[in-house]
Write an enzyme that holds these catalytic residues in place. Sequence first.
Site, mmCIF file in Angstrom:
data_model
loop_
_atom_site.group_PDB
_atom_site.id
_atom_site.type_symbol
_atom_site.label_atom_id
_atom_site.label_comp_id
_atom_site.label_asym_id
_atom_site.label_seq_id
_atom_site.Cartn_x
_atom_site.Cartn_y
_atom_site.Cartn_z
ATOM 1 N N LYS A 196 17.011 34.828 6.522
ATOM 2 C CA LYS A 196 17.735 36.104 6.676
ATOM 3 C C LYS A 196 17.532 36.901 5.391
ATOM 4 O O LYS A 196 18.200 36.664 4.387
ATOM 5 C CB LYS A 196 19.220 35.815 6.915
ATOM 6 C CG LYS A 196 19.944 36.819 7.772
ATOM 7 C CD LYS A 196 20.046 38.217 7.185
ATOM 8 C CE LYS A 196 21.150 38.352 6.153
ATOM 9 N NZ LYS A 196 21.101 39.683 5.479
ATOM 10 N N GLU A 270 22.590 29.800 -5.323
ATOM 11 C CA GLU A 270 22.179 30.422 -6.596
ATOM 12 C C GLU A 270 22.991 31.691 -6.717
ATOM 13 O O GLU A 270 22.752 32.657 -5.981
ATOM 14 C CB GLU A 270 20.689 30.805 -6.564
ATOM 15 C CG GLU A 270 19.737 29.656 -6.504
ATOM 16 C CD GLU A 270 19.719 28.822 -7.765
ATOM 17 O OE1 GLU A 270 20.318 29.233 -8.787
ATOM 18 O OE2 GLU A 270 19.126 27.742 -7.729
ATOM 19 N N CYS A 304 19.643 37.751 -11.683
ATOM 20 C CA CYS A 304 20.802 36.884 -11.848
ATOM 21 C C CYS A 304 20.858 36.328 -13.264
ATOM 22 O O CYS A 304 21.920 35.970 -13.748
ATOM 23 C CB CYS A 304 20.784 35.771 -10.810
ATOM 24 S SG CYS A 304 19.187 35.017 -10.631
ATOM 25 N N GLU A 401 29.605 40.224 -14.170
ATOM 26 C CA GLU A 401 28.192 40.464 -13.865
ATOM 27 C C GLU A 401 28.041 41.941 -13.485
ATOM 28 O O GLU A 401 28.728 42.440 -12.601
ATOM 29 C CB GLU A 401 27.749 39.586 -12.694
ATOM 30 C CG GLU A 401 26.312 39.857 -12.299
ATOM 31 C CD GLU A 401 25.774 38.852 -11.289
ATOM 32 O OE1 GLU A 401 26.314 38.765 -10.179
ATOM 33 O OE2 GLU A 401 24.802 38.157 -11.629
HETATM 34 P P1 NAI Z 1 25.635 39.724 -1.241
HETATM 35 O O1 NAI Z 1 25.931 38.384 -1.794
HETATM 36 O O2 NAI Z 1 26.650 40.365 -0.370
HETATM 37 O O3 NAI Z 1 24.261 39.675 -0.394
HETATM 38 C C1 NAI Z 1 23.255 38.699 -0.528
HETATM 39 C C2 NAI Z 1 22.784 38.239 0.845
HETATM 40 O O4 NAI Z 1 23.881 37.635 1.546
HETATM 41 C C3 NAI Z 1 22.294 39.354 1.775
HETATM 42 O O5 NAI Z 1 21.221 38.856 2.543
HETATM 43 C C4 NAI Z 1 23.507 39.631 2.654
HETATM 44 O O6 NAI Z 1 23.178 40.190 3.898
HETATM 45 C C5 NAI Z 1 24.058 38.238 2.825
HETATM 46 N N1 NAI Z 1 25.495 38.179 3.136
HETATM 47 C C6 NAI Z 1 26.465 39.086 2.843
HETATM 48 N N2 NAI Z 1 27.657 38.646 3.283
HETATM 49 C C7 NAI Z 1 27.458 37.445 3.859
HETATM 50 C C8 NAI Z 1 28.304 36.480 4.490
HETATM 51 N N3 NAI Z 1 29.612 36.672 4.593
HETATM 52 N N4 NAI Z 1 27.763 35.337 4.962
HETATM 53 C C9 NAI Z 1 26.446 35.107 4.828
HETATM 54 N N5 NAI Z 1 25.586 35.990 4.263
HETATM 55 C C10 NAI Z 1 26.086 37.137 3.775
HETATM 56 O O7 NAI Z 1 25.285 40.674 -2.473
HETATM 57 P P2 NAI Z 1 25.314 42.281 -2.487
HETATM 58 O O8 NAI Z 1 26.530 42.770 -1.783
HETATM 59 O O9 NAI Z 1 24.003 42.771 -2.044
HETATM 60 O O10 NAI Z 1 25.451 42.552 -4.060
HETATM 61 C C11 NAI Z 1 26.725 42.531 -4.696
HETATM 62 C C12 NAI Z 1 26.640 41.903 -6.058
HETATM 63 O O11 NAI Z 1 26.236 40.559 -5.943
HETATM 64 C C13 NAI Z 1 25.623 42.509 -6.995
HETATM 65 O O12 NAI Z 1 26.108 43.616 -7.650
HETATM 66 C C14 NAI Z 1 25.360 41.376 -7.929
HETATM 67 O O13 NAI Z 1 26.344 41.327 -8.931
HETATM 68 C C15 NAI Z 1 25.488 40.159 -7.072
HETATM 69 N N6 NAI Z 1 24.174 39.655 -6.630
HETATM 70 C C16 NAI Z 1 23.656 38.568 -7.250
HETATM 71 C C17 NAI Z 1 22.410 38.116 -6.920
HETATM 72 C C18 NAI Z 1 21.809 36.938 -7.596
HETATM 73 O O14 NAI Z 1 20.601 36.815 -7.620
HETATM 74 N N7 NAI Z 1 22.587 36.029 -8.107
HETATM 75 C C19 NAI Z 1 21.579 38.805 -5.938
HETATM 76 C C20 NAI Z 1 22.236 39.906 -5.287
HETATM 77 C C21 NAI Z 1 23.482 40.313 -5.652
#
Ligand code: NAI
Length: 497
Positions: A196, A270, A304, A401
């Site tokens: 996904k 992660e 990250c 973050e």
């Molecule tokens: P997110 O964690 O919501 O999204 C990441 C992935 O998870 C996407 O594919 C999304 O569709 C999916 N997702 C969202 N809600 C879900 C759920 N309830 N169950 C399963 N999958 C779900 O991150 P978002 O909203 O794009 O970014 C928000 C913050 O998260 C960023 O500002 C950043 O601080 C952090 N982040 C950290 C990352 C990392 O590499 N550690 C990568 C992306 C975001």
Amino acid sequence: MPVATPVDGTVQDFTKRTHRLLIDGAWVEPAEGGTFVTRNPATEEELSSVALAGSGDVDRAVAAARRAFDDDHGWRTISGAERSKIVWRIGELIEQHADELALLESLDNGKPVDLARTIDMVFAGDLFRYMAGWSTKLEGDTIALSSFPRPGQAHAYTVREPVGVVAQIIPWNFPLLMASWKVAPALACGCTVILKPAEQTPLTALRMAELIQEAGVPDGVFNILTGEGETGAALVAHPLVDKVAFTGSTEVGKSIVRAAAGNLKRVTLELGGKSASVVYDDADLETAIPNAANAVFANIGECCTAASRLYIQRSIYDEVVAGVSEVARTIKIGVGTDPESEMGPLISSEQLERVSGFIEAGRSDGAELVTGGSRIGDTGYFIEPTVFTKTSPEMSIEREEIFGPVVSAIPFDSFEEVVERANDTHYGLAAGVFTHDLKRAHQTASLLRAGTVWINTYNHNDPALPFGGYKQSGWGREMGHEVLDAYLQTKAVCAVL
Ligand code: NAI
Ligand code: MG
């Protein structure tokens, strides 16, 4: 912001297509007919219309992956040598199509095309080939049983078996690379996959899915469901999924842990970070300054591992702050498809708002803005690399973050002090140490509670090097041989003779 987008025809054709779901080897319409659009973050223009997978599609994809795993002739029963060839071929195809994939990535994510080409695509190809090597080396042990005095009385051994159907949910910051980190080891280990991608950046994963088919991966072994958080949540809750591998926010990571309890599926995570780089006064500043700057500004801070806390020993504090600020001011910011650009836009208006919100909070909390702090232009999500001084541990810019190009430069006096402050976070993903004192470097590395510590470098990732978080930065490791633990389980076989 100038818009220089001379886009190659193949890529243009790909973006213009209506993108469907890959389920059981066929590209299919979503059952409920939903779609969403993905935008170019440099221009805010619509790039592509993409299928929105609903719960019926999740059921279909999981059933296909289940069949492809459980079948007597399923992926897990194919020889390691054969799996290895196929996984290797995916790496080769990524390499062959690297220019096209890099351009697509640049359009969808915003990152400079040259960086996508020389970092993301190269690493993705290398990773598939590295993992291909493991397919033929998934070995157990023979065990000398402690309860039998002599060998020959019992025969016990372990076998490493694939964990099963794996749902993999990835973010938008390194779209194809994150897909590769997840898919390559899972396929190498004999698992079947439902990927996904992030809703902001589905395009390179969709193109990779075509390459995966071309490499000869059997139907149902690899499926791709584009969609939003709800699609991810439906996969995580699905009772026929054996394991979830997730990269993204800590908040969603925690919700995945709760949702996985239904069938106690395995989970690796992660998550976020608030990494520190530490510059000691004996460091070679000619390399420490650009590295410390890159540690936070690389990929516009959407990393990250972004080292958004920069600890500098007091006697060199002013010099390092000036140097990092100079780097911040001179980075060429522009549309990713312009070959001159060194930094593109943030991914979305939400992210622009979020990063701007942190900058605003820093200002109103009384931190001093040395450089940056503003949005650039009013089209596209461009923002200036930003350096703050006079921050304190209570301020959100020093604690949370940010996921943008914003750094807090913090002076320190002693080794003990910097170790304590660097560890004062609920995250533990990565850290950097800059010094020429070998003892100090390794002492610091040993005391920092982080999954990766880089010495006199930063963000130096390698397919052979395990990557993952301490504390709330995650569970499990990706890459290296340690990732095999995420996709294999151990069976003990014990015969009393
Ligand atoms: P997110 O964690 O919501 O999204 C990441 C992935 O998870 C996407 O594919 C999304 O569709 C999916 N997702 C969202 N809600 C879900 C759920 N309830 N169950 C399963 N999958 C779900 O991150 P978002 O909203 O794009 O970014 C928000 C913050 O998260 C960023 O500002 C950043 O601080 C952090 N982040 C950290 C990352 C990392 O590499 N550690 C990568 C992306 C975001
Ligand atoms: Mg979210």
